[in-house]
Design an enzyme around this catalytic site. Sequence first.
Site, PDB file in Angstrom:
ATOM      1  N   LYS A 126      -9.189  16.572  37.156  1.00  0.00           N
ATOM      2  CA  LYS A 126      -7.921  17.589  36.409  1.00  0.00           C
ATOM      3  C   LYS A 126      -7.460  15.919  36.061  1.00  0.00           C
ATOM      4  CE  LYS A 126      -8.664  22.023  34.621  1.00  0.00           C
ATOM      5  NZ  LYS A 126      -7.863  23.493  35.157  1.00  0.00           N
TER       6      LYS A 126
HETATM    7  C1  E4P Z   1      -8.255  25.806  32.124  1.00  0.00           C
HETATM    8  O1  E4P Z   1      -8.739  24.732  33.149  1.00  0.00           O
HETATM    9  C2  E4P Z   1      -7.044  26.327  32.678  1.00  0.00           C
HETATM   10  O2  E4P Z   1      -7.305  26.657  34.228  1.00  0.00           O
HETATM   11  C3  E4P Z   1      -7.090  27.835  31.600  1.00  0.00           C
HETATM   12  O3  E4P Z   1      -7.843  28.187  31.334  1.00  0.00           O
HETATM   13  C4  E4P Z   1      -6.057  27.934  32.166  1.00  0.00           C
HETATM   14  O4  E4P Z   1      -5.457  29.942  31.536  1.00  0.00           O
HETATM   15  P1  E4P Z   1      -4.435  30.137  31.347  1.00  0.00           P
HETATM   16  O5  E4P Z   1      -3.661  29.792  29.591  1.00  0.00           O
HETATM   17  O6  E4P Z   1      -5.488  31.356  30.666  1.00  0.00           O
HETATM   18  O7  E4P Z   1      -3.952  30.182  31.836  1.00  0.00           O
END
Ligand code: E4P
Length: 222
Positions: free
Chosen positions: A83
């Site tokens: 990522k």
């Molecule tokens: C996605 O890969 C992220 O980890 C995640 O969806 C972030 O979500 P949040 O905005 O609720 O922290």
Amino acid sequence: MKIFLDTANLKEIKEAATLGVIDGITTNPSLLARESGDPEEILVEICRTVDGPISGEVVATEAEGMIAEGRHLASLHENIVVKIPCITEGLKATKVLAGEGKRVNMTLVFSPTQALLAAKAGARYCSPFVGRLDDIATPGMELIADIIQIFDHYDYDCEVLAASLRHPLHVVEAAKMGADIGTMPASVFNALMKHPLTDIGLKRFLEDWEKAKAELAAKATR
Ligand code: E4P
């Protein structure tokens, strides 16, 4: 739509995995920081639990560091997806890692142009954050719709991973739009199956069944 869980909590992951409908996991540094234990060991254990793409995020902010971290993360387990944040350096790193055959999930995508560049750089997934846009009074789902519309015109090998889904309606909207994947916390996932009418209906079926059985048994003893 594939369903990913957005958590690094092994208990939540193991519980949800027993349902057989979890296709992958996304983690991020904030989620891993909440858990006790070595982050790499946690990632590997997640990979052993869910046989699908498991996103582990780099923390370097220069391309060179991201590439080194990405190679290391990818070497931990074949399920790992690297990522990478959607910044200029991230784009450079994505191009290199994708060229080596590593799967990259470009994260923190907040505009259609970022998604377009992520796809062109060879990212396997791009993660537009719905909830965080909603948080600043910008309709997050419109970003998902825009990206899907753009990707529909071309042949990019890049899946739209609707991220930062905060409630079941986000999941419904993402699925209606045709997002390839939706990632959500366990609380949202657990809410997807709940319906009070199902519970009321099941209770009534079972009560009727028991009543009928009791009546039959009573008749048999007369
Ligand atoms: C996605 O890969 C992220 O980890 C995640 O969806 C972030 O979500 P949040 O905005 O609720 O922290």
